[in-house]
Design an enzyme around this catalytic site. Sequence first.
Site, PDB file in Angstrom:
ATOM      1  CB  ALA A  25      -0.505   0.137   0.979  1.00 51.11           C
ATOM      2  CG  ASP A 106       6.211   0.079  23.072  1.00 50.86           C
ATOM      3  OD1 ASP A 106       5.492   1.029  22.343  1.00 50.86           O
ATOM      4  OD2 ASP A 106       7.298   0.232  23.641  1.00 50.86           O
ATOM      5  CG  ASP A 131       3.082  -8.729  21.498  1.00 57.99           C
ATOM      6  OD1 ASP A 131       2.919  -9.958  20.555  1.00 57.99           O
ATOM      7  OD2 ASP A 131       4.062  -7.878  21.952  1.00 57.99           O
ATOM      8  NE  ARG A 158     -12.449 -25.988  25.366  1.00 57.10           N
ATOM      9  CZ  ARG A 158     -12.309 -25.374  26.296  1.00 57.10           C
ATOM     10  NH1 ARG A 158     -12.640 -25.648  27.994  1.00 57.10           N
ATOM     11  NH2 ARG A 158     -12.434 -23.857  26.662  1.00 57.10           N
ATOM     12  CB  SER A 219     -11.291 -30.215  30.190  1.00 57.31           C
ATOM     13  OG  SER A 219     -11.900 -30.157  29.250  1.00 57.31           O
ATOM     14  CG  HIS A 256       8.758 -17.218  16.989  1.00 54.46           C
ATOM     15  ND1 HIS A 256       9.249 -17.465  18.296  1.00 54.46           N
ATOM     16  CD2 HIS A 256       9.099 -16.389  17.140  1.00 54.46           C
ATOM     17  CE1 HIS A 256       9.831 -17.033  18.850  1.00 54.46           C
ATOM     18  NE2 HIS A 256      10.057 -16.142  18.146  1.00 54.46           N
ATOM     19  CG  LEU A 257       2.157 -22.036  16.317  1.00 53.02           C
ATOM     20  CD1 LEU A 257       1.055 -21.460  15.852  1.00 53.02           C
ATOM     21  CD2 LEU A 257       1.901 -23.165  16.211  1.00 53.02           C
TER      22      LEU A 257
HETATM   23  O1  F6P Z   1       5.988  -7.710  19.187  1.00 54.85           O
HETATM   24  C1  F6P Z   1       5.919  -8.961  18.828  1.00 54.85           C
HETATM   25  C2  F6P Z   1       6.441 -10.981  19.814  1.00 54.85           C
HETATM   26  O2  F6P Z   1       5.820 -11.029  18.615  1.00 54.85           O
HETATM   27  C3  F6P Z   1       6.497 -10.756  21.061  1.00 54.85           C
HETATM   28  O3  F6P Z   1       4.702 -11.119  21.203  1.00 54.85           O
HETATM   29  C4  F6P Z   1       7.459 -11.522  21.600  1.00 54.85           C
HETATM   30  O4  F6P Z   1       7.300 -11.297  23.035  1.00 54.85           O
HETATM   31  C5  F6P Z   1       8.977 -11.159  20.392  1.00 54.85           C
HETATM   32  O5  F6P Z   1       8.112 -10.581  19.852  1.00 54.85           O
HETATM   33  C6  F6P Z   1       9.842 -12.415  20.782  1.00 54.85           C
HETATM   34  O6  F6P Z   1      10.268 -12.046  19.695  1.00 54.85           O
HETATM   35  P1  F6P Z   1      11.658 -12.845  18.778  1.00 54.85           P
HETATM   36  O7  F6P Z   1      11.177 -13.215  17.676  1.00 54.85           O
HETATM   37  O8  F6P Z   1      12.905 -11.806  18.996  1.00 54.85           O
HETATM   38  O9  F6P Z   1      11.671 -13.922  19.150  1.00 54.85           O
END
Ligand code: F6P
Length: 326
Positions: A25, A106, A131, A158, A219, A256-257
């Site tokens: 974009a 941030d 986040d 679940r 559960s 990370h998924l």
């Molecule tokens: O800020 C995004 C985020 O996925 C957070 O939720 C998590 O704490 C952080 O990045 C993980 O960072 P990294 O990929 O460097 O392990």
Amino acid sequence: MGKIKRIGVLTSGGDAPGMNAAIRAVTRTAIYNGLEVVGIRHGYQGLINANFKPLKASSVSDIIQRGGTILKTARCMEFKTTEGRKVAFENLKAAEINGVVVIGGDGTFTGARLFNEEFDIPFVGIPGTIDNDIYGTDYTIGYDTALNTVVECVDKIRDTASAHNRMFFVEVMGAEAGHIALYSGIAGGAEAIVIPEIKGEADNLKEKLEGNNRRKKSSNIIIVAEGDETGGAMALAEKLKPSFQDYDIRVSILGHLQRGGSPSATDRVNASRLGVAAVEALLDDQKSVMVGLQNNEIVLVPFRKAVKLHKDVNRQLVDIIDILNV
Ligand code: F6P
């Protein structure tokens, strides 16, 4: 108007699904307005190393549906220093880039804010982080997709939790924020959530789960934000184990998924809106601001506010978790 002829765009910090839609974009809005566009690779590190590549409208075709970021991303320590930012400024000047759109969270906006206090090349930010923890915007790119990924996982957990009468602690991302935990807790029908915004939860949780035990709930699913004071799902499960000997306890860390996958329609649409708004803000001589969405309207929020103020979780939604665990 008229000062800006060439803009740069970069992604920084943790990647988030929808960043590519935002890059697309930004690129196409710039071209639509007669500007040239330069992709800056690997976040702020690319500014310091002059890792630039020109982007055409066709450079960003076939990416709206892809997760990750075609520009790559990084967390750059050098840009935190005055010297690093000076090198970045010199590189931008040499490449005749008169404005930069930064997509990130941030940390990204903190760097952009410092840069704009020191140098006169305007930076405009687009909130991109799963986040959803940026003050001044109801929404950050990637949050909706990540949330849906988490809910899909919780649904699956679940099934097995219920089949075995187990208690599951599911850890989700959010180093300092519980938005993913709260929303996935409601959407996934969790019995409880544990988030950094609410202190002393471990003790309350014991009480809540004992109540569930008395009511013969077979559960339980507890969603834990990774940054909670208890130390995450594993530590919390260990702490509560002695009090729940009758339950078979399991921990699942989604990790990370949550950051990958094709962006949802919401993330694509919002990323497109924010990308257009960011370029329009630069054309409007804005600097040191983030474009955000409040009540579905585009707003401009100074970086100063976006990084300093804390976005709280919706406390009414926290109550809903308890009400619905009756
Ligand atoms: O800020 C995004 C985020 O996925 C957070 O939720 C998590 O704490 C952080 O990045 C993980 O960072 P990294 O990929 O460097 O392990």
